[in-house]
Design an enzyme around this catalytic site. Structure first.
Site, PDB file in Angstrom:
ATOM      1  N   TYR A  59      -1.489 -14.734   3.170  1.00 27.75           N
ATOM      2  CA  TYR A  59      -0.258 -15.409   2.746  1.00 27.75           C
ATOM      3  C   TYR A  59      -0.226 -16.968   3.263  1.00 27.75           C
ATOM      4  O   TYR A  59      -1.360 -17.606   3.193  1.00 27.75           O
ATOM      5  CB  TYR A  59       0.991 -14.539   3.311  1.00 27.75           C
ATOM      6  N   VAL A  96       1.273  -5.682   6.681  1.00 28.80           N
ATOM      7  CA  VAL A  96       2.476  -5.738   7.936  1.00 28.80           C
ATOM      8  C   VAL A  96       2.494  -4.610   8.797  1.00 28.80           C
ATOM      9  O   VAL A  96       2.867  -4.587   9.715  1.00 28.80           O
ATOM     10  CB  VAL A  96       3.930  -6.004   7.455  1.00 28.80           C
ATOM     11  N   SER A 151       0.120  -3.881   2.552  1.00 26.87           N
ATOM     12  CA  SER A 151      -0.268  -4.998   1.533  1.00 26.87           C
ATOM     13  C   SER A 151      -1.683  -5.111   1.293  1.00 26.87           C
ATOM     14  O   SER A 151      -2.466  -5.457   0.449  1.00 26.87           O
ATOM     15  CB  SER A 151       0.108  -6.444   1.872  1.00 26.87           C
ATOM     16  N   TYR A 206       5.107   0.699  -6.362  1.00 29.76           N
ATOM     17  CA  TYR A 206       4.704  -0.050  -5.381  1.00 29.76           C
ATOM     18  C   TYR A 206       5.006   0.102  -3.978  1.00 29.76           C
ATOM     19  O   TYR A 206       4.063   0.226  -3.222  1.00 29.76           O
ATOM     20  CB  TYR A 206       5.605  -1.433  -5.943  1.00 29.76           C
ATOM     21  N   LYS A 217      -2.950  -3.770  -2.136  1.00 24.88           N
ATOM     22  CA  LYS A 217      -2.908  -4.622  -3.329  1.00 24.88           C
ATOM     23  C   LYS A 217      -4.321  -4.972  -3.682  1.00 24.88           C
ATOM     24  O   LYS A 217      -4.552  -5.395  -4.823  1.00 24.88           O
ATOM     25  CB  LYS A 217      -2.298  -6.045  -2.762  1.00 24.88           C
TER      26      LYS A 217
END
Length: 312
Positions: A243, A261, A64, A191, A67
């Site tokens: 998050y 992760v 991630s 993605y 992103k």
């Protein structure tokens, strides 16, 4: 401040001896196989110094953290129109939560949770074929890092495709609200390949330099984004980049940061440094256990928190 290279070496040595290393992500088989003893760190400063320690030159799956780069590209493609489809608020929920999408009519809270990044990927696809969109991302991060050795790990991408049932649910749910233009399978294929980018801490820290330098690429002097847009991306990294652990990260570390992760974290101190850490063991919120601790200790020894008046 003591010599930066010595500080980085000391932190790497401390992390090598740390007893509580967290738990590696088990739901993506290639990530589950990574040695939890690994730890790397890289710091690239505004004056061009690079300090690397531990496994700082070993490639890992950035997941991630990608992103950040996807958001940068999408803002370049559609500008602030992007914010009609993705919010800018912390979610307070897990990275793959479905809960808020129904009450908020398919608009993800921010671009750094999975739902938000899927919408960003849909924007990047536009009228492109998936292969073209994947290639654009790979060229972009290679350019930012000044390193053509960066690659996409196809085994990781396939494993994510095989296990990404919740992401498929997120994509289809948002499409039911009209917030996904492309077929869910096409969007998710891109993605998953973004998340499968393999980079070392050195490469990742170099790729993040434009956010340290007010949107400018230090190698060329050319703007990647405007200073205003760099500031906004950093703000989102601070408030949403970890998050439902973003508040704790701001409290403990005080840097703009984005986790993945795979155990990586990209952290930015504007005007001072771009930093990447990697340790595959995660805490209960899915963020690197030792990566967070290492950044906390770096701040203690350098004063690099963005909330410390000595930084500015």
């Amino acid at each position: 401040m003591a010599d930066l290279a010595a500080i980085i070496d000391d932190i790497a040595a401390e992390m090598a001896d740390a007893p509580d290393r967290g738990t590696v992500a088990s739901y993506i088989p290639p990530l589950a196989a990574v040695d939890p003893r690994r730890f790397g760190i890289a710091v690239v400063t505004a004056d061009g110094r690079e300090c690397i320690a531990g496994d700082g030159d070993m490639a890992f799956s950035i997941q991630s953290v990608s992103k950040v780069f996807a958001l940068t590209l999408a803002l370049g493609a559609v500008g602030d129109q992007l914010w009609r489809r993705v919010g800018v608020e912390p979610s307070g929920s897990a990275f793959n939560s479905v809960v808020q999408l129904e009450s908020e009519h398919g608009i993800p809270r921010n671009p750094f949770i999975n739902a938000g990044a899927i919408v960003v990927t849909d924007i990047l696809l536009g009228h492109h074929e998936p292969r073209e969109a994947i290639g654009e991302m790979l060229r972009f991060v290679r350019m930012l890092a000044g390193d053509d050795a960066i690659y996409i790990d196809e085994a990781v991408a396939r494993a994510e495709q095989d296990t990404g049932f919740r992401n498929m649910a997120l994509a289809n749910y948002m499409r039911s609200f009209g917030n996904l233009d492309q077929a869910a399978e096409r969007v998710l294929g891109v993605y998953f390949h973004h998340c499968a980018l393999a980079m070392s801490c050195r490469q990742l820290a170099r790729a993040g330099r434009f956010l340290m330098a007010g949107g400018r690429n230090p190698d060329t002097g050319h703007n990647i984004v405007s200073a205003r847009r760099a500031r906004r991306i950093n703000a989102l990294m601070l408030t949403c980049g970890h998050y439902d652990g973003s508040g704790e990260f701001a409290f403990r570390v005080g840097m703009a940061g984005k986790s993945g992760v795979g155990g990586g974290i990209l952290a930015v101190v504007p005007g001072i440094a771009s930093i990447a850490v990697w340790s595959p063991g995660l805490n209960e919120r899915g963020n690197s256990q030792l990566g967070t601790l290492a950044l906390e200790r770096l701040v203690q020894r350098t004063g690099w928190s963005i909330f410390d008046p000595r930084v500015f």
